[in-house]
Design a protein around this motif. Structure first.
Motif, PDB file in Angstrom:
ATOM      1  N   ARG A 299      56.070  30.551  62.712  1.00  0.00           N
ATOM      2  CA  ARG A 299      55.842  29.137  63.053  1.00  0.00           C
ATOM      3  C   ARG A 299      56.750  28.185  62.276  1.00  0.00           C
ATOM      4  N   PHE A 300      57.160  28.578  61.049  1.00  0.00           N
ATOM      5  CA  PHE A 300      57.935  27.647  60.219  1.00  0.00           C
ATOM      6  C   PHE A 300      59.383  28.093  60.023  1.00  0.00           C
ATOM      7  N   ARG A 301      59.810  29.099  60.789  1.00  0.00           N
ATOM      8  CA  ARG A 301      61.163  29.659  60.618  1.00  0.00           C
ATOM      9  C   ARG A 301      62.251  28.579  60.709  1.00  0.00           C
ATOM     10  N   ASP A 302      62.047  27.598  61.596  1.00  0.00           N
ATOM     11  CA  ASP A 302      63.090  26.591  61.826  1.00  0.00           C
ATOM     12  C   ASP A 302      62.857  25.303  61.034  1.00  0.00           C
ATOM     13  N   ALA A 303      61.941  25.347  60.061  1.00  0.00           N
ATOM     14  CA  ALA A 303      61.575  24.103  59.369  1.00  0.00           C
ATOM     15  C   ALA A 303      62.385  23.871  58.091  1.00  0.00           C
ATOM     16  N   GLY A 304      63.335  24.748  57.828  1.00  0.00           N
ATOM     17  CA  GLY A 304      64.197  24.551  56.660  1.00  0.00           C
ATOM     18  C   GLY A 304      63.484  24.736  55.324  1.00  0.00           C
ATOM     19  N   VAL A 305      62.495  25.617  55.300  1.00  0.00           N
ATOM     20  CA  VAL A 305      61.691  25.813  54.071  1.00  0.00           C
ATOM     21  C   VAL A 305      62.535  26.449  52.966  1.00  0.00           C
ATOM     22  N   THR A 306      62.486  25.860  51.765  1.00  0.00           N
ATOM     23  CA  THR A 306      63.190  26.457  50.617  1.00  0.00           C
ATOM     24  C   THR A 306      62.217  27.001  49.577  1.00  0.00           C
TER      25      THR A 306
END
Ligand code: 5GP
Length: 190
Positions: free
Chosen positions: A45-52
């Motif tokens: 769900r968060f693959r494209d959210a730019g999570v660092t």
């Protein structure tokens, strides 16, 4: 997430109209296979959210957060609820009123584990009134970092947490959304 809902149906214990006990797989004993799949679902769900970086709260947020961190390839930081003698760094803190313990406590993260360039995913086991999530969001903001969103394992949608956090413009992804615990029965939203 169907597997999680099944587990809640079979192993969850409704303690009252407000509280669900899931000690057999999340809050005391941990089901690693289920946690692995939870981590994969958060990552999807968060693959494209730019999570660092991932931020969670000890202790029950750690297992799902670590699994999500493994899948997304980012470090996991957990806020501490209790002062530790070895936590001597500069601290970012927030006051959080605990839904289950009904006491206010200070949560803390060493400032050096969050930087202004971070895009942080918040993960927690439950969302009820949103106090824990709001405390974590406050810590991220104090660090000058941005919030990628909130990943919640079990949301009790009849409590006001989601509405408050959405009102702050935050994206919330809950893997199981509970509409009601009335009559000892767990009813899901979808
Ligand atoms: P909130 O801060 O959103 O009011 O509550 C979230 C926190 O309270 C979670 O970190 C979780 O530890 C705890 N919590 C809230 N509701 C429940 C519940 O029904 N069952 C369990 N086991 N913990 C809960």
């Amino acid at each position: 997430m169907e597997l999680l809902k099944q587990k809640i149906r079979t192993a969850g214990v409704v303690l009252s109209d407000q509280v669900l006990k899931v000690d057999t797989f999340l809050n005391h004993q941990i089901d690693p296979l289920l946690m692995h799949q939870i981590g994969q679902e958060f990552a999807r769900r968060f693959r494209d959210a730019g999570v660092t970086r991932i931020l969670t709260l000890e202790s029950s947020g750690i297992a799902p957060a670590v699994m999500a961190g493994l899948e997304l390839g980012v470090p996991v930081v957990f806020a501490r609820k209790h002062r530790s003698l070895i936590l001597k760094d500069d601290l970012l803190t927030a006051q959080v009123y605990s839904f289950t313990k009904q006491v206010e406590s200070t949560i803390a993260v060493a400032a050096r584990y969050l930087s202004p360039s971070d895009r942080v995913l918040v993960i927690d086991d439950f969302l009820a009134n949103g106090q824990a999530a709001k405390g974590l969001v406050s810590i991220i903001q104090q660090a000058g970092a941005s919030v990628a969103g909130l990943g919640i394992v079990i949301e009790k949608s009849f409590q006001p947490g989601r509405a408050e956090l959405e009102g702050m413009g935050l994206r919330i992804e809950s893997l199981a959304r509970i509409q009601s615990l009335e009559g000892g029965q767990v009813t899901f939203i979808d």
